[in-house]
Design an enzyme around this catalytic site. Sequence first.
Site, PDB file in Angstrom:
ATOM      1  N   CYS A 150      18.698  54.752  74.567  1.00  0.00           N
ATOM      2  CA  CYS A 150      18.677  55.666  73.422  1.00  0.00           C
ATOM      3  C   CYS A 150      17.393  56.496  73.519  1.00  0.00           C
ATOM      4  O   CYS A 150      16.311  56.020  73.180  1.00  0.00           O
ATOM      5  CB  CYS A 150      18.736  54.912  72.100  1.00  0.00           C
ATOM      6  SG  CYS A 150      18.672  56.038  70.688  1.00  0.00           S
ATOM      7  N   CYS A 205      21.681  63.436  70.872  1.00  0.00           N
ATOM      8  CA  CYS A 205      21.808  62.245  71.722  1.00  0.00           C
ATOM      9  C   CYS A 205      20.966  62.511  72.967  1.00  0.00           C
ATOM     10  O   CYS A 205      21.332  63.342  73.818  1.00  0.00           O
ATOM     11  CB  CYS A 205      23.269  61.981  72.083  1.00  0.00           C
ATOM     12  SG  CYS A 205      23.453  60.522  73.146  1.00  0.00           S
TER      13      CYS A 205
HETATM   14  N1  LIG Z   1      25.548  55.594  71.384  1.00  0.00           N
HETATM   15  C1  LIG Z   1      24.873  55.383  72.623  1.00  0.00           C
HETATM   16  C2  LIG Z   1      23.462  54.927  72.487  1.00  0.00           C
HETATM   17  C3  LIG Z   1      22.549  55.828  71.750  1.00  0.00           C
HETATM   18  C4  LIG Z   1      22.252  57.178  72.401  1.00  0.00           C
HETATM   19  C5  LIG Z   1      21.196  57.891  71.649  1.00  0.00           C
HETATM   20  N2  LIG Z   1      21.485  58.456  70.415  1.00  0.00           N
HETATM   21  C6  LIG Z   1      20.253  58.689  72.499  1.00  0.00           C
HETATM   22  O1  LIG Z   1      19.440  59.427  71.923  1.00  0.00           O
HETATM   23  O2  LIG Z   1      20.263  58.530  73.717  1.00  0.00           O
HETATM   24  C7  LIG Z   1      25.595  54.354  73.476  1.00  0.00           C
HETATM   25  O3  LIG Z   1      26.274  53.457  72.936  1.00  0.00           O
HETATM   26  O4  LIG Z   1      25.477  54.439  74.705  1.00  0.00           O
END
Ligand SMILES: N[C@@H](CCC[C@H](N)C(=O)O)C(=O)O
EC number: 5.1.1.7
Length: 305
Positions: free
Chosen positions: A81, A229
């Site tokens: 993340c 993300c």
């Molecule tokens: N939902 C993703 C993990 C989180 C990603 C995040 N928001 C970022 O900033 O990289 C997963 O389950 O892979």
Amino acid sequence: MDNRDMADQVQFARMNGLGNKILVVDMRGRKDRVTPAAAIALNADPATEFDQIMAIHDPKAAGTDAWIDIVNSDGSMAQACGNGTRCVVQALAAETGKKAFMFHTVAGLLEAKEHDGGLISVDMGSPRFGWNEIPLAEEFHDTRRIELQIGPIDDPVLHSPSVASMGNPHAIFWVKNDVWSYELERFGPLLENHPIFPERANISIARVRSREEMDLRTWERGAGLTLACGSAACAAAASGARTGRTDRTVTVNVPGGPLKIEWRERDDHVLMTGPAEWEWSGRLDPATGAFERDAASGANGARAL
Ligand SMILES: N[C@@H](CCC[C@H](N)C(=O)O)C(=O)O
């Protein structure tokens, strides 16, 4: 709350990384974990609704500052993340005065530093493109563009993503139209759970603006639509360079704002740079998700972790 609950509480901070809603939870000195039930309860309350929990645990290896567990809002665990990591850096930098950190997650080591002026860079490691590294359920020789069978989606562009792993699985659909013209909330869940992705996937739509700039929207595995993300921005930057669409250093405009991404030639690592923002703090029970906001929190800029 009864006395047992009070004794079980830990400090947490409500933060965000370009609008990616993060709870940084201080689990240092404890053996337990934030439970999926606590995550689901916290996400159900509008005050603590989040995209990811970053749970800071005691380091497990010499030379590292902390072990971090990453929990999505549906209670599932994630391997990476980017935005949450910047939030952890800011919280620990405020606490310790340190500027550089080495974290450990299930996906390996993460080096990060806070720059003068507050922006934070995270070395997100090398992107992986092997079908079994992402992972995909079937062998694909060339993951720059794979073909999927997706009955309910008409648009052929949405049948052929580029796929990559940044520790977590990503599918990037390169589109020609405005990224806001796609109903990501409708097809995101279908693609996230497509059988080709045995561990599900983060689903992004990307549009090239120039060789140095792209727009990106992401439906996140385990969290749904988010304003940013970081790992998707890294995966899209690597995919953009790998498919000849963009240079190795790009600005990725996510709904929450711009992220600077550099896919370094010398060591193959992807560097992500962006802001983090502290909102307020409180105490929560990591087993149940019951929480209390600190009385002065958010009122005087006080930060506590
Ligand atoms: N939902 C993703 C993990 C989180 C990603 C995040 N928001 C970022 O900033 O990289 C997963 O389950 O892979």
